[in-house]
Write an enzyme that holds these catalytic residues in place. Structure first.
Site, PDB file in Angstrom:
ATOM      1  N   SER A 184       0.814  -1.215   0.000  1.00  0.00           N
ATOM      2  CA  SER A 184       0.000   0.000   0.000  1.00  0.00           C
ATOM      3  C   SER A 184       0.850   1.270   0.000  1.00  0.00           C
ATOM      4  O   SER A 184       0.323   2.368   0.186  1.00  0.00           O
ATOM      5  CB  SER A 184      -0.898   0.019   1.229  1.00  0.00           C
ATOM      6  OG  SER A 184      -0.091  -0.166   2.371  1.00  0.00           O
ATOM      7  N   THR A 209      -1.049   3.197   4.780  1.00  0.00           N
ATOM      8  CA  THR A 209      -0.115   4.312   4.638  1.00  0.00           C
ATOM      9  C   THR A 209       1.045   4.251   5.634  1.00  0.00           C
ATOM     10  O   THR A 209       0.834   3.884   6.786  1.00  0.00           O
ATOM     11  CB  THR A 209      -0.893   5.623   4.939  1.00  0.00           C
ATOM     12  OG1 THR A 209      -2.102   5.592   4.222  1.00  0.00           O
ATOM     13  CG2 THR A 209      -0.077   6.837   4.597  1.00  0.00           C
ATOM     14  N   THR A 225       2.091   7.021   0.390  1.00  0.00           N
ATOM     15  CA  THR A 225       1.124   5.960   0.090  1.00  0.00           C
ATOM     16  C   THR A 225       0.992   5.757  -1.410  1.00  0.00           C
ATOM     17  O   THR A 225       1.289   6.662  -2.201  1.00  0.00           O
ATOM     18  CB  THR A 225      -0.264   6.325   0.674  1.00  0.00           C
ATOM     19  OG1 THR A 225      -1.139   5.218   0.549  1.00  0.00           O
ATOM     20  CG2 THR A 225      -0.871   7.510  -0.053  1.00  0.00           C
ATOM     21  N   THR A 242      -3.649   6.660   9.152  1.00  0.00           N
ATOM     22  CA  THR A 242      -3.667   5.580   8.174  1.00  0.00           C
ATOM     23  C   THR A 242      -5.088   5.050   8.093  1.00  0.00           C
ATOM     24  O   THR A 242      -5.823   5.089   9.076  1.00  0.00           O
ATOM     25  CB  THR A 242      -2.680   4.463   8.553  1.00  0.00           C
ATOM     26  OG1 THR A 242      -2.721   3.449   7.541  1.00  0.00           O
ATOM     27  CG2 THR A 242      -2.983   3.853   9.899  1.00  0.00           C
TER      28      THR A 242
END
Ligand code: GLY
Length: 310
Positions: free
Chosen positions: A57, A169, A187, A220
């Site tokens: 990710s 993230t 990210t 996140t």
């Protein structure tokens, strides 16, 4: 005879979202121990994770959009007057370093899309592939399984896993021996996103915020939820008002939850580092971890506050 007093040295600390933050900490910790700057440390943490194909990710290991195109986002921040950000990068693997260049070399804060890639070229940052073979294979498998309909990923996961599956993230905050705090965030965005989508991570005040006199925060999870509430800014404001870091994070998450029901793929965790080195985190759902590195600690820990049990 005049005495010479050495400035008091702060105890360095790095905190980052997720267990994979520890890999970045291993690379960045010597920088802080040697008296280096927090801004270099947070950039290094993000760069390590951006390079790691096991992280699906962030960086080139991340999952692309539903058309199979990768776009990367990132930002870096010392203060409201010293920050940089890029979004929708397609030819360079380290958005955090382009963001740093925006901060250091321009009067602007944010550059986007192909022109941000051109800016990186002009500043001597070499282009690199941004879609790792493993990420391309993942896209092909999904595409073959679902056709080109753009439909959401098929089920089969427990809802708690589904919530975190597409948003991991790297957000990182550090204090150096000079007492300076810095943050960075990077990210590949939501997996299988609509082409052109940008989430919270590169947006100052949303995915990351640093106010040197107070501290910093990052998040996140589902960017759209964070963006609706300016969550990182809000966490720092709550700390300024006296909340402990974990309580400030939880307050931001409660605002998200109060704004409406979450779908089974939505969740957020917030992480805060106060200027005095105290830190805390909170999550809506289980599964989230905070990596922490100090002189005495090198761990990935569950957050102090989880709003939904299960
Ligand atoms: N939090 C990352 C994103 O939603 O893009």
């Amino acid at each position: 005879m005049r005495s010479v007093y050495a400035a008091p040295m702060a105890s360095p600390i790095i905190v980052s979202t997720w267990s994979f933050g520890r890999r970045g900490h291993a690379a960045a910790w010597p920088t802080l121990l040697d008296g280096g700057h927090a801004i270099d440390a947070v950039e290094k943490v993000c760069r390590v994770v951006e390079d790691d194909v096991e992280v699906d990710s962030v960086g080139w290991g991340g999952r692309p959009d539903r058309e199979g195109r990768m776009t990367l986002d990132g930002c870096i921040m010392l203060s409201p007057r010293a920050c940089g950000s890029v979004a929708a990068i397609e030819r360079h693997r380290h958005p955090v370093s382009i963001a740093r260049r925006v901060m250091d070399s321009t009067e602007h804060i944010m550059l986007v899309g192909p022109l941000a890639d051109d800016f990186a070229d002009a500043h001597g940052i070499e282009p690199e592939p941004v879609l790792a073979p493993v990420a391309l294979e993942a896209w092909k498998s999904r595409h073959e399984a679902q056709g080109a309909s753009g439909a959401p990923p098929a089920g089969g996961l427990h809802p708690d896993e589904a919530r975190w599956r597409n948003h991991d993230t790297i957000g990182t905050l550090a204090i150096d021996t000079h007492g300076t705090i810095a943050g960075a965030c990077s990210t590949s965005g939501m997996a299988w996103k609509v082409p052109g989508r940008v989430g919270d991570s590169p947006i100052i005040g949303h995915g990351l915020y640093v106010r040197p006199s107070v501290g910093g925060a990052t998040g996140t999870g589902t960017g759209e939820l964070v963006m609706g509430e300016c969550s990182s800014f809000y966490v720092v404001e709550r700390m300024a008002a006296g909340d402990e870091p974990a309580e400030a994070c939880a307050a931001a998450l409660r605002r998200i939850m109060d704004a409406g029901a979450l779908t089974c793929e939505q969740t957020v965790a917030m992480l805060a580092l106060r200027a005095d080195g105290a830190w805390g985190a909170a999550t809506i759902q289980k599964g989230y971890r905070t990596s922490v590195r100090t002189a005495d600690q090198d761990d990935a820990l569950e957050p102090g506050i989880m709003l939904l049990d299960a």
